[in-house]
Design a protein around this motif. Structure first.
Motif, mmCIF file in Angstrom:
data_model
loop_
_atom_site.group_PDB
_atom_site.id
_atom_site.type_symbol
_atom_site.label_atom_id
_atom_site.label_comp_id
_atom_site.label_asym_id
_atom_site.label_seq_id
_atom_site.Cartn_x
_atom_site.Cartn_y
_atom_site.Cartn_z
ATOM 1 N N TYR A 102 0.842 -1.200 0.000
ATOM 2 C CA TYR A 102 0.000 0.000 0.000
ATOM 3 C C TYR A 102 0.874 1.246 0.000
ATOM 4 N N ARG A 103 0.758 2.063 -1.030
ATOM 5 C CA ARG A 103 1.542 3.296 -1.091
ATOM 6 C C ARG A 103 0.966 4.330 -0.118
ATOM 7 N N PRO A 104 1.824 4.988 0.682
ATOM 8 C CA PRO A 104 1.342 5.990 1.633
ATOM 9 C C PRO A 104 0.534 7.088 0.934
ATOM 10 N N LYS A 307 11.675 9.233 -2.880
ATOM 11 C CA LYS A 307 12.308 9.011 -1.569
ATOM 12 C C LYS A 307 11.801 7.712 -0.943
ATOM 13 N N GLN A 309 10.131 5.365 1.739
ATOM 14 C CA GLN A 309 9.083 5.542 2.737
ATOM 15 C C GLN A 309 8.775 4.205 3.421
ATOM 16 N N ASP A 310 8.339 4.289 4.648
ATOM 17 C CA ASP A 310 7.872 3.093 5.359
ATOM 18 C C ASP A 310 6.387 2.909 5.087
ATOM 19 N N THR A 311 5.958 1.657 5.019
ATOM 20 C CA THR A 311 4.540 1.366 4.856
ATOM 21 C C THR A 311 4.294 -0.093 5.248
ATOM 22 N N VAL A 312 3.142 -0.636 4.854
ATOM 23 C CA VAL A 312 2.887 -2.066 5.105
ATOM 24 C C VAL A 312 2.454 -2.729 3.787
ATOM 25 N N ASP A 313 2.584 -4.041 3.755
ATOM 26 C CA ASP A 313 2.077 -4.762 2.589
ATOM 27 C C ASP A 313 0.623 -5.154 2.842
ATOM 28 N N LYS A 317 2.239 -6.403 7.017
ATOM 29 C CA LYS A 317 3.640 -6.483 7.447
ATOM 30 C C LYS A 317 4.419 -5.255 7.000
#
Lengths: 360, 360, 360, 360
Positions: A102-104, A307, A309-313, A317
């Protein structure tokens, strides 16, 4: 419900995914026997197209619009005008790694939850590619408005923290068409371009504001109580991807003002009743009053940045992402014709609703 | 066209002039067999009623709502719920001198031009008295939302130049109900009250901002592309008399931000996917994402002031006016339940559209 | 969804249960500044009222209509016209034994299943009492049509097996107003009355047919493709309680005809293009062609009869019923003004949609 | 207004002229993640296609449907499904002589008057070619209905004066699919074919009747008061070119019946409440009651005949015409899948409206 539809009499229904076969629209309710200005349509498509400047996406669609129906020998038939634009330059591979992540600040997550399925390629139907269909439909609305000499001009009034020093009335709006940023203030534009260059280098993005002015709008457009002209304009503007706010006339600044200062006194303007000031933004009680209608639309920065980025799948996760694809540094320059198009659709629809249409 | 109608499945149609026999509404599409909470209805009416504080209109309607249809033995029938509220305390004489004059920044002129006729007494249908019907309908929407534990709280976040120091998350919103200004910040409220006292003494008025928070909204509400949740909320808010702007999430501030700063990273919140920050304001791609939905609504100062103003009469001749009547000093305190009511109607309508409704 | 709404520009929303407090409606989209003909409204109510003849229900409501909004000094304001009619002579006790039983061929069972609740008193919202609100709204539509000299006349063309010998063109339709059965054929009417007397004595009921003629309708009303004039008329007619069929022009008889016989040849009628015959019923391709529009509407016999009937109770157990209440022997005489009212609403709405409205 | 739109939740918008580039449609509101049955779509197109029998038009389009959007990997996305079908075999020359003449009982005159312009080639948008888009959309509706085992079967019940001897319940409807006339009565079908042969030889045409049965429809579909299921069905059927009438259940015959004979007694059918007879046609008070829904649709003879006819040209001067083109002898055989398609769209839309949809 599926509300892919805008308008009451001039009604636009749109369809299409960013990387599907094509996107398109159906415009119902146009006046019959209206000459179709194909040059105008192409000019509007060209204005919205990316790839002309460093700050724009490098996706370069040919954007060949095919009209399917509703036009015969260059005239509208009064039947629905349908059109499609094939998606050609779809670099879908750039998106393959996005199927499971999922893209922020994108629509990925909420659409997946709503539908249980999504076309992740290029953002699917949540992509701003959709706005191309609006620009095409908006050109038809502009053809309608031309009969009434109603004129719509949008321009960039802010990028990042750089904004215009003066109000729109102090600039010559007819000159913005030749400006890369559709900005009437040459000094501000220079600063904006410098800012965009810096942001692009950082792999980042930035937001901005577009202001739109409707000149020569007749008195009496808009419908009470839930069809106020400003409510219709706000709904249209908030339909644009990345838009976070709308204000008209004095807008948010009005909240800090006193009534004695804010009220627009009526005066006699060479025989017609007008107002001395225009904090009302050309609309009173939801109905146009004959003065300039003007409003501003706030855009958030483009969500796609290179840049990290942090996210989740999709399983929740932790994951990391650096979005490749081809994206704008700032949404506002290419959104200028989009704001104009939706404004034209709303105003033309209200012209038809008001009955003024039949009087020319 | 006459667009006195809000909503898609839960559909509110309203009617009535400020000094006519009554105002009222018809709510269609409510779930059947729902228990009607009459106490809630009366509490909402009470919250909106004037005359409790010095800064409010002294018009003191009894506001006795009469339900005409759609309810049997305290339960909804699934048929339209119609209701009327008689207009009793109508000091129409205060308005008699207004028949031939246009009040600055009122709907008088544009409505007269549109219809060729207007009920000038109390502003007719353009009066904010209309919002009483919304508050009643909104109470029914809140009854629907209660089943999903969706909670809506609006509060005053700015009056004149006095605003809250902190964001809504830092206040205890459940306490605002007992505040005269529905303001969660006791320090700011004190300043606001002092400002209102000063403005009242001057015979002037002032604007303000209301912020609204929707908590516990399920993922998946809102409809693409022209039915985005923020577009529906914006249209509803811009329907309120005196509203000049709408922003959600980061709002107008987003225009000055960078993407890397603005993007809301997805994180795993105890098993459900959520976001670390909430610049998105709980909506992504037009669809709710499960975080708090919050937005702000800007109000201009009340147009009716007792100070002398210049204007013209219906023939365009210069005139002077000092509005008697009974008017609020600032529109926002009494608009708090109105903002909540329209929000409840929009959210409840989207619950019904989403199909979540049938799953309880 | 709740579709208690008819029309596109002139939009009628209705509400109310037969034995609730009142029934009523909201008419939105009427032209502003139109003189309200209260005598016409009362005359239409009077025509629909029961209790005048032996074959009609003995329920004798005073039917005092109260206008709530949208009218000022006898002129429409362009805002919604709302009205209510109190339910006074409600013999609800007659219905008490019906709470737990399903009347044959009534709405009781299907409504109970749909909503899980119903107001069984007098049929609740499924009662033909609803048609009173249509007749009131239809009077406003007739006021609109008067400007165009469009004339609507409905009459009884069949009761039981007694039907007119000739087509409508062979009778003087202006005389039916003074006939108890709204029947232009005095010989047939006599037979019909005799039949009704016989049926009444048996405690039974009987069906019939109403024919409606629209004269002087301009060319160009109706909207393709799903808004064909005949489709709008059919939908309106099938909304009437007890209606089982609709046909226009040659109707069902057309199915047995040859094209060479059925086709209406175009001819020059003193300068305007018309047709020699009128099997088309005044509508071609969904659009009015300037000839008389005519159609017929079939009604089933009234479901409420005093004869004994077998049925089941709400638990599915066998039961017997002999319906007391006060009911019509035949639905068609009192439905004549109802058919006219809905026709007027459809035609007036299409006048507004067509833009002809603005041309007078 | 332009009402090229059918439905409330499942909403079909269509476009296209008979001899334009293509015809097509947009289906909004379909459930997401539904498997698309392309074989069903093609089978329905095939059923509607002409050129298979002597009594059908010899226009043989390949009818290659192209899906533009809303489908990904064979599943619906919940976004609009748009499709187009190119017009290939357009013998426009056959129509050239029609530019200046009005064909009897065609849409030419009324459309020309309404719009001031028309695409005369092949009837433009008034052509029955439009029904191809309905058949494609109807296939999607049938996919939705399959989940509820709701089954729709239409058949030819009359051509000219030849009709079935028995009611639908006495035939095996599953066998009609292999009949050239979709007629369940082999004896009647033989007579019908003989009649058609005779009419074809005469260069004439003939009308007919189609009956449609909906089996296994759940209780509770349909919406009061103006959304009654029969009203929705009637409006859809009267949208079909050449349709002159609609009746459901006992239909026009009900007008000659007594209530004691017509009423459907409720009985206990193995635990569920049903009716002993079905004059109600499966709908009571506008809401489905769980019995078979059945209705009949009357078609006039095809207006295009090769016989000589008198008419006028666009200037109102006398003219003669013998229509070449390629036309059906009788409209009903090819209209069978059209009736089914519109029925499926109406029923599926009501399933979605009823909320039943979410319960599987």
């Amino acid at each position: 419900m599926g509300l892919n539809c805008l308008g009451n009499i001039i009604k636009l229904t749109t369809f299409g995914e960013s990387h599907g076969k094509a996107i398109g629209g159906v415009i119902d309710g146009l006046p019959a026997k209206m000459e179709v200005d194909f040059d105008l349509i192409n000019a509007e498509i060209e204005r919205r197209k990316g790839g002309k400047y460093f700050f724009e996406t490098q996706r370069k669609e040919k954007e060949a619009v095919e009209f399917i129906s509703g036009i015969c020998n260059g005239l509208t038939l009064g039947t629905p005008v349908a059109f499609i634009v094939r998606n050609v330059d779809t670099a879908s591979k750039d998106y393959e790694n996005l199927a499971n992540i999922y893209r922020p600040s994108h629509a990925d997550f909420s659409w997946q939850m709503k539908y249980g399925i999504r076309d992740y390629r290029g953002g699917g139907r949540a992509s701003a590619r959709e706005t191309l269909t609006w620009v095409i439909a908006g050109a038809f609305a502009k053809m309608v408005l031309k009969n009434y000499k109603i004129n719509i001009t949008a321009f960039v009034s802010q990028i990042g923290e750089v904004s215009l020093g003066k109000t729109y009335a102090e600039f010559n709006l007819s000159k913005i068409i030749s400006s890369p940023l559709y900005c009437p203030d040459k000094i501000a534009e220079k600063e904006m371009l410098a800012l965009l260059k810096k942001i692009a280098k950082e792999g980042d993005s930035v937001g901005g504001i577009i202001t739109c002015v409707v000149k020569n709008c007749p008195v009496g457009l808009g419908e009470p109580v839930f069809g106020k002209l400003q409510a219709q304009l706000a709904a249209a503007m908030l339909s644009i991807n990345a838009v976070k706010g709308f204000e008209y006339g004095s807008g948010f600044k009005a909240s800090a003002m006193k009534g004695s200062k804010h009220n627009d006194e009526f005066i006699n303007k060479n025989g017609r009743i007008g107002t001395a000031t225009n904090n009302s933004g050309g609309i009173q009680g939801g109905i146009s009053n004959g003065e300039d209608i003007y409003f501003s639309v706030a855009f958030k920065p483009v969500a796609s940045i290179t840049k990290n980025q942090d996210t989740v799948d999709i399983k929740g996760k932790s994951a990391h992402i650096a979005i490749k694809g081809r994206h704008d540094v700032c949404p506002v320059p290419r959104a200028v014709p989009v704001v104009e198009a939706l404004t034209a659709l709303v105003i033309a629809d209200n012209v038809m609703m008001s009955g003024i249409y039949r009087q020319i």
